[in-house]
Write an enzyme that holds these catalytic residues in place. Sequence first.
Site, mmCIF file in Angstrom:
data_model
loop_
_atom_site.group_PDB
_atom_site.id
_atom_site.type_symbol
_atom_site.label_atom_id
_atom_site.label_comp_id
_atom_site.label_asym_id
_atom_site.label_seq_id
_atom_site.Cartn_x
_atom_site.Cartn_y
_atom_site.Cartn_z
ATOM 1 C CE LYS A 1 -7.975 1.484 2.988
ATOM 2 N NZ LYS A 1 -6.685 1.755 3.684
ATOM 3 C CD GLU B 1 -2.781 1.072 2.563
ATOM 4 O OE1 GLU B 1 -3.829 1.723 2.573
ATOM 5 O OE2 GLU B 1 -2.415 0.360 3.531
ATOM 6 C CB CYS C 1 -5.007 -1.677 3.837
ATOM 7 S SG CYS C 1 -4.242 -1.777 5.488
#
Length: 282
Positions: free
Chosen positions: A116, A43, A153
């Site tokens: 995300k 990330e 994540c």
Amino acid sequence: MTIVRAAISQTTWTGDKASMLDKHEGFARDAAAQGAQVICFQELFYGPYFGITQDATYYSYAEPADGPIVQRFAALAKELGLVAVLPIYEEAMAGVYYNSAVVVDADGSILGTYRKHHIPHVDRFWEKFYFRPGNLGYPVFETAVGKIGAYICYDRHFPEGWRELGLNGAEIVFNPNATKPGLSNRLWEIEQPAAAAANGYFVAAPNRVGREDNEYGDLAVDFYGKSQFVDPRGNLVGDYGSATDEELLLRDLDLGLIREARDSWQFYRDRRPDSYAATTAP
């Protein structure tokens, strides 16, 4: 059977963006030299994990999804014949930023972006200061190695997105991370295998490793690495990555296992979306 050799990398912050870019170019070259056909980095791969603080200085790390960093690695992907998943800090326009993953095909073409969706805002993960929630859905990209999706994540705690990626045809889902010890340790062991088994695809999850105290001093956290590959039955493919050291992991993924797993369990046949009212209620 189709065997895909995939690579993921884990490292810590060197202290400057230029050396991080060079390091990750090295990972890509090393992976290709070992026969890898696809690679994903951790990330926000070219910077520190800046969610440790709330500091507008780090907005300068953002750039467009077709900006200089992506263009550099797209050219490298073409040179190496390597599909690349590039987790970047994306600038959609001045003041509008996303935590994103750009997918580049083996011919260097930029296929698209995942943003995300789930944005944490807790101690030393102050991500709402930096990112808007994703708004591009759960795209799956047709690449030289098959159908690839991305999840980033904190997203991994939400099973709904994993299922969306499966319904959209994903065969391999890359889940780049910046994850530290604490409540997440046990989840790191079970979430990716659970997602892979529930959805019948491969999951590859690179994580940062080491302590970025060269940037944050006493505020720094210890990212625990342990990057992993998981097959469609929820089994680890090979060992975890190191818990302490930089590493490039390569694994051979047999895409034929996807059909085997799905034919065995028939989770997609037996879904009942008509009954899941509370799941999609606002």
